[in-house]
Design a protein around this motif. Structure first.
Motif, PDB file in Angstrom:
ATOM      1  N   UNK A 210     -91.144 -22.297 -34.223  1.00 42.84           N
ATOM      2  CA  UNK A 210     -92.117 -23.519 -34.952  1.00 42.84           C
ATOM      3  C   UNK A 210     -93.188 -23.191 -34.825  1.00 42.84           C
ATOM      4  N   UNK A 211     -94.680 -22.913 -36.259  1.00 45.61           N
ATOM      5  CA  UNK A 211     -95.096 -22.503 -35.229  1.00 45.61           C
ATOM      6  C   UNK A 211     -95.907 -23.695 -34.980  1.00 45.61           C
ATOM      7  N   UNK A 212     -95.261 -24.552 -34.796  1.00 46.30           N
ATOM      8  CA  UNK A 212     -96.357 -26.200 -34.072  1.00 46.30           C
ATOM      9  C   UNK A 212     -94.861 -26.080 -32.786  1.00 46.30           C
ATOM     10  N   UNK A 213     -94.328 -25.302 -31.932  1.00 49.28           N
ATOM     11  CA  UNK A 213     -93.798 -25.807 -31.423  1.00 49.28           C
ATOM     12  C   UNK A 213     -92.984 -26.768 -31.391  1.00 49.28           C
ATOM     13  N   UNK A 214     -91.836 -27.507 -30.670  1.00 48.94           N
ATOM     14  CA  UNK A 214     -91.400 -29.108 -30.566  1.00 48.94           C
ATOM     15  C   UNK A 214     -91.735 -29.838 -31.458  1.00 48.94           C
ATOM     16  N   UNK A 215     -93.437 -30.114 -31.222  1.00 48.17           N
ATOM     17  CA  UNK A 215     -93.558 -31.183 -32.351  1.00 48.17           C
ATOM     18  C   UNK A 215     -94.063 -31.065 -33.088  1.00 48.17           C
ATOM     19  N   UNK A 216     -94.153 -29.072 -33.711  1.00 45.56           N
ATOM     20  CA  UNK A 216     -93.961 -29.368 -35.579  1.00 45.56           C
ATOM     21  C   UNK A 216     -92.403 -29.295 -35.687  1.00 45.56           C
ATOM     22  N   UNK A 217     -91.865 -28.773 -35.321  1.00 44.59           N
ATOM     23  CA  UNK A 217     -90.377 -29.144 -35.497  1.00 44.59           C
ATOM     24  C   UNK A 217     -89.938 -30.421 -35.644  1.00 44.59           C
ATOM     25  N   UNK A 218     -90.000 -31.080 -34.794  1.00 46.48           N
ATOM     26  CA  UNK A 218     -90.198 -32.333 -34.720  1.00 46.48           C
ATOM     27  C   UNK A 218     -90.804 -33.417 -36.171  1.00 46.48           C
ATOM     28  N   UNK A 219     -92.226 -32.465 -36.154  1.00 46.19           N
ATOM     29  CA  UNK A 219     -93.136 -33.140 -37.227  1.00 46.19           C
ATOM     30  C   UNK A 219     -91.838 -33.224 -39.331  1.00 46.19           C
ATOM     31  N   UNK A 220     -91.095 -31.996 -38.486  1.00 47.75           N
ATOM     32  CA  UNK A 220     -90.572 -31.507 -40.181  1.00 47.75           C
ATOM     33  C   UNK A 220     -88.980 -31.780 -40.646  1.00 47.75           C
ATOM     34  N   UNK A 221     -88.771 -32.141 -38.760  1.00 44.30           N
ATOM     35  CA  UNK A 221     -87.299 -33.133 -39.648  1.00 44.30           C
ATOM     36  C   UNK A 221     -87.888 -34.031 -39.773  1.00 44.30           C
ATOM     37  N   UNK A 222     -89.064 -35.321 -38.887  1.00 43.52           N
ATOM     38  CA  UNK A 222     -88.801 -36.594 -40.059  1.00 43.52           C
ATOM     39  C   UNK A 222     -88.856 -36.715 -41.418  1.00 43.52           C
ATOM     40  N   UNK A 223     -89.492 -35.228 -42.164  1.00 41.91           N
ATOM     41  CA  UNK A 223     -89.649 -35.467 -43.688  1.00 41.91           C
ATOM     42  C   UNK A 223     -88.597 -35.847 -44.167  1.00 41.91           C
ATOM     43  N   UNK A 224     -86.618 -35.551 -43.187  1.00 40.11           N
ATOM     44  CA  UNK A 224     -85.823 -36.025 -43.786  1.00 40.11           C
ATOM     45  C   UNK A 224     -85.528 -37.438 -44.329  1.00 40.11           C
ATOM     46  N   UNK A 225     -85.177 -37.822 -45.470  1.00 38.09           N
ATOM     47  CA  UNK A 225     -84.492 -38.706 -45.814  1.00 38.09           C
ATOM     48  C   UNK A 225     -83.546 -39.393 -45.185  1.00 38.09           C
ATOM     49  N   UNK A 226     -83.553 -40.550 -44.327  1.00 38.62           N
ATOM     50  CA  UNK A 226     -82.110 -40.915 -43.714  1.00 38.62           C
ATOM     51  C   UNK A 226     -81.960 -40.362 -42.509  1.00 38.62           C
ATOM     52  N   UNK A 227     -82.677 -39.533 -41.947  1.00 37.81           N
ATOM     53  CA  UNK A 227     -82.410 -38.885 -40.725  1.00 37.81           C
ATOM     54  C   UNK A 227     -83.870 -40.140 -40.398  1.00 37.81           C
TER      55      UNK A 227
END
Ligand code: SAH
Ligand code: SF4
Ligand code: F3S
Length: 436
Positions: A210-227
């Motif tokens: 992810x262009x933002x590294x692991x932090x970027x991936x985490x922030x994107x995953x955090x947008x998933x409702x229910x997670x």
């Protein structure tokens, strides 16, 4: 057509647990159903670990136990996967001729093909490090319901070459999976009931898919409702970048718990281990993490009796533990691994290692208990996972990974609730639900 039966036994780290799940799914596409005992199986697969001598030896003693089964059923297929497979390859078949196939950790997508090649007593071996993503080529996950927590491998391999460790040889170079594929897999898991994801990698914070590294991936995953919750493991101190530290303060779904192995507390030993950081750099990093997230709980890995470790060096490790205060930890006696640089160096006597491990574990245990006891009176969030032993009791994990018992009506696995902690036992906490 009747289903064939597959028994998988998993050793080693969480990445092996994840890989075993994926292999079971891939073999599901070939008409295999998983079973819980080797006696019922048409195929036995050992997913192995090579990290310490004992771990590797377990594989051969387990294979020895299958001799009778193979004699009674010559059609039974026996496979060895994982890190011992990678490290020893065809040597496994020489030592245990009843083994039909050996498959290294980067070749699992070829498993169905390998199995089909083992007819009439033929042997199959694949320990390549192919370019393609093994997960991409594995069958899509079937839509079975899942429990509230799941592992998701996002990164594999290691370029660090710590002087004691076989992982760079068994798992190969650092590779990251593209963020889009991880998002798809995560959404699918959430649809099937998962509320908490633990992102896995041998060096998970070296993730660069992810262009933002692991932090970027985490922030994107955090947008998933229910997670609701995100964790990751295992991190290397040198890959802990500013964005990831900041995420601890800013991303609510990222849990305040971090496994950050240091291995040893003396600069001399850290250098000889090739860990590429000093004790003070580790302390400085923890200070920054705690500034971002004051309630962060830390966990670590420690090795005692590394070659040339003196009593004084060992005391530096105890002192480091006293300073950091760990919520939990894994600790091991150094184990000589063939082909690694440290195996060639002057070794610490076994009784010395035993003594140090005992003292280290006593300190860690006391510390762990103190931190757990300090939760009494506090309110935590609990993700419930399963029923407890007492009637009406449920067990779940707090944000700090403490097991928490609650007795109340109407809680189901997957529920997330606020709990007031009222007691601390030897391995777990208990408490009462807070009114909503
Ligand atoms: N990538 C992770 C850990 C991988 S192995 C990291 O860098 O921390 C898990 C743990 O096993 C290591 O942290 C280390 O504490 C332990 N370990 C690895 N090789 C070992 C050896 N030869 N002897 C004893 N413990 C070992
Ligand atoms: Fe092994 Fe070191 Fe790589 Fe961890 S960082 S997997 S301990 S070589
Ligand atoms: Fe063991 Fe391989 Fe994991 S050696 S710890 S199974 S990466």
């Amino acid at each position: 057509m009747s289903l064939k039966k597959l028994f998988i036994k998993t050793y080693g780290c969480q990445m092996n647990v994840y890989d075993s799940e994926r292999m079971a799914e891939a073999m599901g596409g070939e008409g295999y159903d998983t079973v819980s005992s080797p006696e019922e199986a048409d195929m036995i697969l050992l997913n192995t670990c090579h990290i310490r001598e004992k771990a590797a030896e377990k594989v051969y003693s387990e294979l020895g136990r299958y001799k009778g089964l193979k004699a009674a059923n010559p059609d039974l297929k026996i496979g060895v996967a994982g890190c011992v497979a990678q490290a020893e390859g065809a040597e496994i078949m020489r030592r245990q001729p009843m083994v039909d196939l050996v498959v290294g950790p980067q070749s699992y997508h070829r498993l169905p093909d390998l199995v089909s090649r083992t007819h009439n007593g033929a042997k199959a071996l694949d320990t390549d490090f192919p370019e393609e993503d093994k997960f991409e080529h594995l069958n899509a996950r079937p839509k079975a319901k899942r429990g509230p927590t799941a592992f998701l491998t996002v990164q594999e391999g290691c370029d660090k070459f710590c002087a004691f460790c076989v992982v760079p040889y068994t798992r190969g170079a650092e590779v990251s999976r593209p963020a889009e594929r991880i998002m798809t897999e995560a959404r699918d898991l959430v649809e099937r009931g998962v509320r908490e994801l633990t992102l896995l990698g041998q060096n998970v914070n070296a993730y660069h898919g992810h262009e933002g590294g692991l932090a970027g991936l985490i922030r994107q995953l955090a947008t998933i409702d229910g997670l609701e919750r995100i964790r990751f493991t295992t991190s290397h101190p040198n890959d802990m970048d500013d964005a990831l530290i900041a995420a601890y303060g800013e991303c609510e779904k990222l849990m305040p718990y971090l496994h950050l192995p240091v291995q040893a507390g003396s600069d001399k030993i850290l250098k000889r281990m090739n860990r590429s950081h000093t004790r003070d750099q580790y302390f400085a990093l923890i200070e920054r993490l705690r500034a971002a997230r004051p309630d962060l709980h830390l966990s670590g890995d420690f090795i005692v009796g590394f070659p040339e470790e003196t009593e004084e060096d060992f005391r530096d490790t105890l002192d480091l533990i006293e300073t950091v205060k760990y919520g939990s930890a894994f600790s091991f006696k150094y184990s000589e691994r063939p082909g690694t640089p440290a195996a060639e160096r002057p070794q610490v006597p076994e009784d010395e290692k035993d003594d140090r491990l005992y003292r280290l574990q006593a300190l860690l245990k006391t510390q762990q208990q103190e931190l757990q006891d300090a939760m009494v009176g506090r309110e935590v969030s609990v993700l419930f996972e399963k029923a407890g032993r007492l009637p009406g009791q449920m067990v779940g994990k707090s944000e700090y990974l403490h097991a928490v018992h609650v007795t109340a009506d109407g809680i189901a696995p997957g529920d997330l609730a606020r709990v007031r902690i009222d007691a601390s036992g030897p391995n777990s906490l208990s408490g009462v639900l807070e009114p909503r």
